[in-house]
Write a protein that holds these residues in place. Sequence first.
Motif, PDB file in Angstrom:
ATOM      1  N   VAL A 120       0.936  -1.180   0.172  1.00 33.71           N
ATOM      2  CA  VAL A 120       0.005  -0.290  -0.258  1.00 33.71           C
ATOM      3  C   VAL A 120       0.886   1.381   0.260  1.00 33.71           C
ATOM      4  CG1 VAL A 120      -2.268   1.021   1.464  1.00 33.71           C
ATOM      5  CG2 VAL A 120      -1.443  -1.141   1.852  1.00 33.71           C
ATOM      6  N   ALA A 121       0.478   1.745  -1.328  1.00 31.54           N
ATOM      7  CA  ALA A 121       1.315   3.397  -1.126  1.00 31.54           C
ATOM      8  C   ALA A 121       0.710   4.400  -0.004  1.00 31.54           C
ATOM      9  CB  ALA A 121       1.026   3.876  -2.204  1.00 31.54           C
ATOM     10  N   VAL A 122       1.189   5.721   0.649  1.00 31.71           N
ATOM     11  CA  VAL A 122       0.337   5.803   1.751  1.00 31.71           C
ATOM     12  C   VAL A 122       1.134   7.494   1.500  1.00 31.71           C
ATOM     13  CG1 VAL A 122       0.273   6.607   4.159  1.00 31.71           C
ATOM     14  CG2 VAL A 122      -0.152   4.423   3.491  1.00 31.71           C
ATOM     15  N   PHE A 123       0.919   8.817   1.101  1.00 31.56           N
ATOM     16  CA  PHE A 123       0.662   9.563   1.028  1.00 31.56           C
ATOM     17  C   PHE A 123      -0.118  10.311   1.634  1.00 31.56           C
ATOM     18  CE2 PHE A 123       0.300  13.061  -2.940  1.00 31.56           C
ATOM     19  CZ  PHE A 123       0.957  13.558  -3.036  1.00 31.56           C
TER      20      PHE A 123
ATOM     21  N   GLN B 240       5.204   9.827  -9.956  1.00 30.88           N
ATOM     22  CA  GLN B 240       4.978   8.705 -10.081  1.00 30.88           C
ATOM     23  C   GLN B 240       6.184   7.577 -10.230  1.00 30.88           C
ATOM     24  OE1 GLN B 240       4.510  10.424 -14.457  1.00 30.88           O
ATOM     25  NE2 GLN B 240       2.195  10.787 -14.580  1.00 30.88           N
ATOM     26  N   HIS B 241       7.700   7.894 -10.288  1.00 27.80           N
ATOM     27  CA  HIS B 241       8.223   6.685 -10.553  1.00 27.80           C
ATOM     28  C   HIS B 241       8.188   6.211  -8.786  1.00 27.80           C
ATOM     29  CE1 HIS B 241      12.758   5.250 -10.178  1.00 27.80           C
ATOM     30  NE2 HIS B 241      12.798   4.979  -9.160  1.00 27.80           N
TER      31      HIS B 241
ATOM     32  N   ALA C  28       7.623   2.549  -8.235  1.00 29.03           N
ATOM     33  CA  ALA C  28       8.605   1.452  -7.809  1.00 29.03           C
ATOM     34  C   ALA C  28       8.104   0.634  -6.956  1.00 29.03           C
ATOM     35  CB  ALA C  28       9.328   2.554  -7.338  1.00 29.03           C
ATOM     36  N   ALA C  29       6.868   1.559  -6.272  1.00 29.10           N
ATOM     37  CA  ALA C  29       6.104   0.914  -5.043  1.00 29.10           C
ATOM     38  C   ALA C  29       5.530  -1.164  -4.857  1.00 29.10           C
ATOM     39  CB  ALA C  29       5.340   1.895  -4.073  1.00 29.10           C
ATOM     40  N   GLY C  30       5.414  -0.214  -6.350  1.00 27.54           N
ATOM     41  CA  GLY C  30       4.010  -1.855  -6.768  1.00 27.54           C
ATOM     42  C   GLY C  30       2.546  -2.423  -5.879  1.00 27.54           C
ATOM     43  N   ALA C  31       1.961  -0.604  -5.094  1.00 26.15           N
ATOM     44  CA  ALA C  31       1.669  -0.976  -4.807  1.00 26.15           C
ATOM     45  C   ALA C  31      -0.242  -0.673  -5.054  1.00 26.15           C
ATOM     46  CB  ALA C  31       1.201   0.070  -4.015  1.00 26.15           C
TER      47      ALA C  31
END
Length: 117
Positions: free
Chosen positions: A63-66, A100-101, A105-108
């Motif tokens: 999971v990407a967290v922003f 975007q990169h 890279a996170a693959g989330a």
Amino acid sequence: RRLNRRPAVTLLDVFQEHVRRRPRWPLILFQEEVYTYEDVDRRSNRAARLFARRLGLGAGRPVAVFLPNHPTYVWTWLALAKLGCPMACLNCNVRGRALQHALAAAGATVLLSSPGE
């Protein structure tokens, strides 16, 4: 010694031990609000249930967290740790190609962010 234990002791383990021993001790002071270990544990449990039910999150799903610097970040991180989800922490000041990169890279497949982001 803790690092050599098998299985290793995680930050989640340490947090849960503090919840057990000192539930009413303050953990976070944010502006005028104080959150105890018990408060944060309860909020992270609620978030974990929501993430699992509504987003289908579970062990091993990245999971990407922003999120900005706010207490919500802490219980989001704990909720994901409780579910066994690897967390990609994205700098909320990054935009455009760098963002975007980082996402690639996170693959989330899931991105958690605040409404303003």
